[in-house]
Design an enzyme around this catalytic site. Sequence first.
Site, short mmCIF file in Angstrom:
data_model
loop_
_atom_site.label_atom_id
_atom_site.label_comp_id
_atom_site.label_asym_id
_atom_site.label_seq_id
_atom_site.Cartn_x
_atom_site.Cartn_y
_atom_site.Cartn_z
NE ARG A 117 -2.32 -1.56 3.62
CZ ARG A 117 -1.88 -2.68 4.25
NH1 ARG A 117 -2.22 -3.33 3.95
NH2 ARG A 117 -1.22 -2.78 5.53
CB CYS A 169 4.01 1.10 24.92
SG CYS A 169 2.14 0.62 24.33
CD GLN A 188 -2.49 -0.04 27.48
OE1 GLN A 188 -2.52 -0.78 28.65
NE2 GLN A 188 -1.62 -0.33 26.37
CG HIS A 219 0.09 4.27 26.55
ND1 HIS A 219 -0.80 4.09 26.48
CD2 HIS A 219 0.71 3.28 26.72
CE1 HIS A 219 -0.78 4.35 24.58
NE2 HIS A 219 0.19 2.19 24.90
N1 LIG Z 1 1.89 2.11 18.91
C1 LIG Z 1 2.49 1.66 19.97
O1 LIG Z 1 2.31 2.47 20.65
C2 LIG Z 1 3.12 0.31 19.91
C3 LIG Z 1 4.21 0.30 21.21
C4 LIG Z 1 5.29 -0.52 21.37
C5 LIG Z 1 4.26 -1.36 20.63
N2 LIG Z 1 3.90 -1.30 19.02
C6 LIG Z 1 3.63 -2.66 17.84
O2 LIG Z 1 4.91 -1.77 16.97
C7 LIG Z 1 4.49 -2.41 15.56
C8 LIG Z 1 3.31 -1.37 14.40
O3 LIG Z 1 2.40 -0.45 15.77
P1 LIG Z 1 2.32 0.87 15.01
O4 LIG Z 1 1.33 1.10 16.01
O5 LIG Z 1 2.67 1.72 14.35
O6 LIG Z 1 0.84 0.98 13.28
P2 LIG Z 1 0.16 1.17 13.08
O7 LIG Z 1 0.31 2.45 12.61
O8 LIG Z 1 -0.90 0.36 12.32
O9 LIG Z 1 1.59 0.94 11.39
C9 LIG Z 1 1.92 -0.37 11.14
C10 LIG Z 1 2.95 -0.64 10.38
O10 LIG Z 1 3.23 -1.82 9.43
C11 LIG Z 1 2.98 -1.59 8.21
N3 LIG Z 1 2.32 -3.25 8.50
C12 LIG Z 1 1.46 -3.74 7.90
N4 LIG Z 1 1.02 -4.86 7.20
C13 LIG Z 1 2.53 -5.01 6.68
C14 LIG Z 1 2.08 -6.38 5.66
N5 LIG Z 1 1.44 -6.41 5.60
N6 LIG Z 1 3.59 -6.30 4.71
C15 LIG Z 1 4.79 -5.13 5.26
N7 LIG Z 1 3.83 -4.18 6.38
C16 LIG Z 1 2.91 -3.80 7.33
C17 LIG Z 1 2.35 -1.32 7.97
O11 LIG Z 1 2.20 -0.14 6.22
P3 LIG Z 1 1.44 0.41 5.39
O12 LIG Z 1 1.42 1.43 6.12
O13 LIG Z 1 1.84 0.26 4.18
O14 LIG Z 1 -0.18 -0.28 5.82
C18 LIG Z 1 2.29 0.74 8.40
O15 LIG Z 1 3.98 0.85 8.68
C19 LIG Z 1 2.84 -3.52 16.06
O16 LIG Z 1 3.96 -4.23 16.23
C20 LIG Z 1 2.45 -3.25 17.70
O17 LIG Z 1 2.01 -3.95 19.08
C21 LIG Z 1 3.28 -0.64 18.93
#
Ligand SMILES: NC(=O)c1ccc[n+]([C@@H]2O[C@H](COP(=O)([O-])OP(=O)(O)OC[C@H]3O[C@@H](n4cnc5c(N)ncnc54)[C@H](OP(=O)(O)O)[C@@H]3O)[C@@H](O)[C@H]2O)c1
Length: 366
Positions: free
Chosen positions: A73, A162, A189, A275
């Site tokens: 995407r 987190c 959160q 959070h």
């Molecule tokens: N948000 C937090 O506070 C937080 C804290 C600790 C850990 N995490 C972890 O960090 C990760 C990402 O979180 P986020 O909050 O940044 O999520 P997000 O905003 O939804 O971003 C997800 C990212 O993953 C990519 N992605 C999704 N499906 C994919 C696929 N099939 N192939 C390749 N890339 C793909 C997306 O790319 P596209 O833009 O192309 O869809 C985007 O770059 C998760 O594992 C989450 O559990 C998040």
Amino acid sequence: MQDVWYSTSAFNPVILSLPFSGKVKLEFEMIKKKGKYVVAIAGATGAVGREMAEILEERGFPVSELVLLASERSEGERLDFQGKKWTVKRLTKDAFAGVDIALFSAGGQRSLEFAPAAVKAGAVVIDNSSAFRMDPKVPLVVPEVNPKAITRHNGIIANPNCSTIGMVVALKPLHDAASIKRIVVTTFQSVSGTGKKAMDELAGQTVALLNFKDIETDVYPHQIAFNCLPHIDSFLESGYTKEEMKMVNETRKILEDDSIRVTATAVRVPVFRCHAESVNIETGKHLSPNEARALLSKAPGMIVYDDPAKDLYPLQIDVAGKDEVYVGRVRQDDTVPNGLNLWVVSDNLRKGAALNAVQIAELLIQ
Ligand SMILES: NC(=O)c1ccc[n+]([C@@H]2O[C@H](COP(=O)([O-])OP(=O)(O)OC[C@H]3O[C@@H](n4cnc5c(N)ncnc54)[C@H](OP(=O)(O)O)[C@@H]3O)[C@@H](O)[C@H]2O)c1
């Protein structure tokens, strides 16, 4: 007269306790040392991935090339880094040739599928998902708390959840001084913990409701605007959610103490970023609130902001964008012999995810 344990400067440049400097003596080299490194971000277009690039730049991490990876995407999208535009490529197993450090933040399934390929290609992976956190061969690291654990890495280092990160940064000095026996934590959160779609959902529902329109519910099972959901991640048979059990298991692993009893309730609140956590602890040795504040104000990466008489305590809106973990409302729990209550606030996208990952990368190359 009441002791005052805040710094009026806590939200200005002067701070009570200096943030973690990233310097700790490690016994051996954990990555081939270079002047600059090829760094990949898997999930570069997400809420955490974008923050990772920003923090690498902000902290002057020595990057020779940035490899931005996401889904089909986002292929071709261009992102700014160090004054240049970098093109997002599709995450594939072949994308890691020449990469030294791969920061993964694209969800657990992508980590399971692609992190081993990155390691095979010679990269050290720092993974933000929960895919490898409880693997005994994978260190789970918070640099202020257990930096030496990274010496045990076999190619993958896990970044904790987190909410766990903020809590253990605050609890480590108290555990060292008084041996924590039990933790009861309730989290508040923000929606950015779910990712960028959830932030759009909160904004969209808020605008719709204020305009007397129907709302769309897609990311969460219920309305999140003007509401709190006692439900983060999926439910287990025990009645707890996976998010709650992450806090239980990860806390014990990071503090290297399986005897600590932890019970958690994780709540999603209509806040965009940061959070907050109400944390109740029972310790082996008695600690007064003043002793606890003194320990916390000397701890790396912590700011004590605690003057209820002046209505001063950490707020999510103030801690957003900050690197440190903030603590306030430190008070005795009189219902048990050695009890304390704390209010802990940290930025989930920075210390709870991207900053912690970059700090791990800094430890690797120091
Ligand atoms: N948000 C937090 O506070 C937080 C804290 C600790 C850990 N995490 C972890 O960090 C990760 C990402 O979180 P986020 O909050 O940044 O999520 P997000 O905003 O939804 O971003 C997800 C990212 O993953 C990519 N992605 C999704 N499906 C994919 C696929 N099939 N192939 C390749 N890339 C793909 C997306 O790319 P596209 O833009 O192309 O869809 C985007 O770059 C998760 O594992 C989450 O559990 C998040």
